[in-house]
Design a protein around this motif. Structure first.
Motif, short mmCIF file in Angstrom:
data_model
loop_
_atom_site.label_atom_id
_atom_site.label_comp_id
_atom_site.label_asym_id
_atom_site.label_seq_id
_atom_site.Cartn_x
_atom_site.Cartn_y
_atom_site.Cartn_z
N PRO A 1 -12.42 14.70 -8.84
CA PRO A 1 -11.67 14.46 -9.92
C PRO A 1 -10.52 13.55 -9.60
O PRO A 1 -10.21 14.08 -10.81
N LEU A 2 -9.46 13.45 -8.41
CA LEU A 2 -8.33 12.88 -8.55
C LEU A 2 -7.75 12.05 -8.16
O LEU A 2 -8.57 12.03 -6.82
N VAL A 3 -7.69 11.28 -8.68
CA VAL A 3 -7.02 9.40 -7.70
C VAL A 3 -5.84 8.87 -7.93
O VAL A 3 -5.60 8.76 -9.24
N VAL A 4 -5.08 8.85 -6.94
CA VAL A 4 -3.80 7.81 -7.47
C VAL A 4 -3.95 6.65 -7.30
O VAL A 4 -4.75 6.62 -5.84
N SER A 5 -3.14 5.95 -8.37
CA SER A 5 -4.09 4.37 -8.12
C SER A 5 -2.74 3.91 -8.66
O SER A 5 -1.91 4.42 -9.51
N GLY A 6 -2.93 2.83 -8.77
CA GLY A 6 -1.35 1.47 -9.10
C GLY A 6 -1.63 0.73 -7.60
O GLY A 6 -2.24 0.29 -6.89
N ALA A 7 -0.04 -0.10 -8.09
CA ALA A 7 0.35 -0.94 -6.96
C ALA A 7 1.97 -0.68 -7.06
O ALA A 7 1.88 -0.56 -8.59
N VAL A 8 2.27 -0.62 -5.84
CA VAL A 8 3.97 -1.27 -6.54
C VAL A 8 3.86 -2.53 -5.23
O VAL A 8 3.43 -2.90 -4.12
N ASP A 9 4.39 -3.66 -5.15
CA ASP A 9 5.22 -4.73 -4.19
C ASP A 9 5.90 -4.80 -4.51
O ASP A 9 6.82 -4.95 -4.83
N ALA A 10 6.53 -5.75 -2.60
CA ALA A 10 8.23 -5.60 -2.20
C ALA A 10 8.42 -7.23 -1.33
O ALA A 10 7.92 -6.50 -0.35
N SER A 11 8.46 -8.14 -1.65
CA SER A 11 8.33 -9.22 -0.45
C SER A 11 9.03 -9.44 -0.75
O SER A 11 9.80 -11.35 -1.00
N LEU A 12 10.58 -9.40 -1.25
CA LEU A 12 11.86 -10.48 -0.79
C LEU A 12 13.05 -10.34 -0.28
O LEU A 12 14.47 -9.64 -0.14
#
Length: 412
Positions: free
Chosen positions: A181-192
């Motif tokens: 019924p529900l999925v948390v999805s997407g993306a965050v990146d951080a490599s500075l």
């Protein structure tokens, strides 16, 4: 076929922390690109980035999580918290097996890994944190989000560079259609960090200009490369009928998706690359049951690399006709956020359809040969935004296209 709705947004971007701040800045053409401050970049040929200002991790997360997580995971956990709150999700009301987590990643916890390598070589192995075993890993964001919220349904990570933000959302949609019924999805990146910076410089595609308004200018006649950034968006996806039943607000639906792989770099940019990108668009439109004339706006990939910009521009002209559809690149205000970029574009497209306005592409003097209807400098009112196309192209030949449909009650 099960309709999949986006019911929550959590955004962390260089020009805005939180959905409201990000959207206000993006509509207003406010850039978050500037000189790097997370480390001294003076010894490197590229010195600009899109950094997230004002994020104090201890203000958002319990102290026990801080020693075991990289900055990227702290941002992802916070964005996930915001997305679930925005969706009005009470995780206690769900069976843990009915909630999944599918994210994308470009580099994992590079900064954490760099610090542990420094400890290894300067002090010895006994000074390396036990958390190094997972804090650097590509799947760490999915794992930490699932642990924090007790989500035990279908989970995973997608690694397709800039295309990952769309590919993860498509995989989440697939799992919802299979019954989750529900999925948390997407993306965050951080490599500075220095290690991450060197890895990015190695590709030879970063802009070395020092003027923030001229460093990353996609589709510009003087484009010289891109500026990297950190951040992205985490979204809550739900079965649309189930979301309605619990009284959830919907930003819109994921209506279509397509993906292709381009030929290797030895082929050089040209017809084969345009053909692959065009095919991904055609697959996404067919999946959504739409014709090209049904698309009201395109959120372009906007590589900022002249040969890549040319491929995308020529493909859009082939598909929609010269100046056939408004095109925008709001990441011109954030830099390219790797896997986080496309999911942030999806969030921006949903907000654009909600409010009836197309955010601008800033600081660009467009190359006339591209013949695109670029939305430049300031937002453009567009009362009847029903369908948006988001494009993402990852280094190595990954193409992804996603069609978003406005919520039926959206009036603009």
């Amino acid at each position: 076929m099960t309709a999949v709705a986006v019911t929550g947004l959590g955004i962390a971007a260089p020009n805005g922390l939180g959905t409201a701040d990000y959207w206000a800045a993006t509509r207003g053409g406010k850039s978050g690109i500037g000189r790097l401050t997370r480390f001294d970049p003076s010894g490197y040929p590229a010195r600009l980035a899109g950094e997230i200002p004002g994020f104090v991790d201890a203000d958002h997360l319990p102290s026990r999580l801080l020693p075991q997580t990289d900055r990227v995971t702290r941002l992802a956990l916070t964005a996930a918290d915001w997305a679930l709150a925005d969706a009005g999700v009470d995780t206690e009301a769900f069976d843990p097996l009915d909630m999944g987590v599918i994210t994308a990643s470009h580099a994992g916890g590079f900064e954490f890994g760099q610090y542990e390598l420094q400890s290894l070589w300067s002090k010895g192995s006994q000074y390396v944190s036990a958390y190094q075993s997972f804090a650097w890993f590509y799947a760490v964001n999915s794992g930490q989000i699932s642990i924090r919220h007790g989500m035990k349904g279908p989970s995973g990570v997608v690694v397709t560079d800039e295309a990952g933000g769309l590919d993860a959302l498509a995989q989440a949609r697939r799992q919802i259609r299979k019954g989750t019924p529900l999925v948390v999805s997407g993306a965050v990146d951080a490599s500075l960090c220095p290690w991450g910076w060197v890895a990015q410089l190695a590709a030879g595609r970063m802009s070395e200009r020092d003027e923030p308004t001229r460093a990353y200018v996609p589709f510009d006649r003087d484009a010289t490369g891109y500026v990297p950034g950190e951040g992205g968006a985490i979204l809550v996806l739900e079965d649309a009928a189930a979301a309605r039943a619990r009284g959830a607000r919907s930003y819109g639906q994921i209506a279509g998706y397509g993906a292709t792989l381009e030929p290797g770099p030895e082929a050089g940019p040209g017809h084969a690359h345009r053909q692959a990108l065009r095919r991904s668009i055609e697959i996404a439109l067919a999946d959504a049951g739409l014709a090209t004339g049904d698309v009201d706006v395109v959120f372009a990939d906007g590589a900022g690399v002249p040969e890549e910009d040319a491929v995308e521009a020529e493909t859009l002209c082939e598909v929609f006709g010269p100046r056939g559809v408004p095109v925008t690149v709001p990441k011109s205000m954030t830099g390219r956020l790797y896997s986080g970029a496309a999911s942030l574009d999806v969030a921006a497209a949903l907000l654009a359809m909600r409010d009836g306005v197309i955010p601008p592409t800033v600081h660009v003097d467009p190359c006339p040969e591209y013949d695109l209807d670029l939305v430049l400098h300031q937002a453009r009112p567009a009362a009847a935004l029903r369908h948006a196309l988001v494009l993402a192209r990852g280094h190595g030949g990954f193409n992804a296209a996603m069609v978003l449909r406005a919520h039926p009650t959206t009036t603009g």
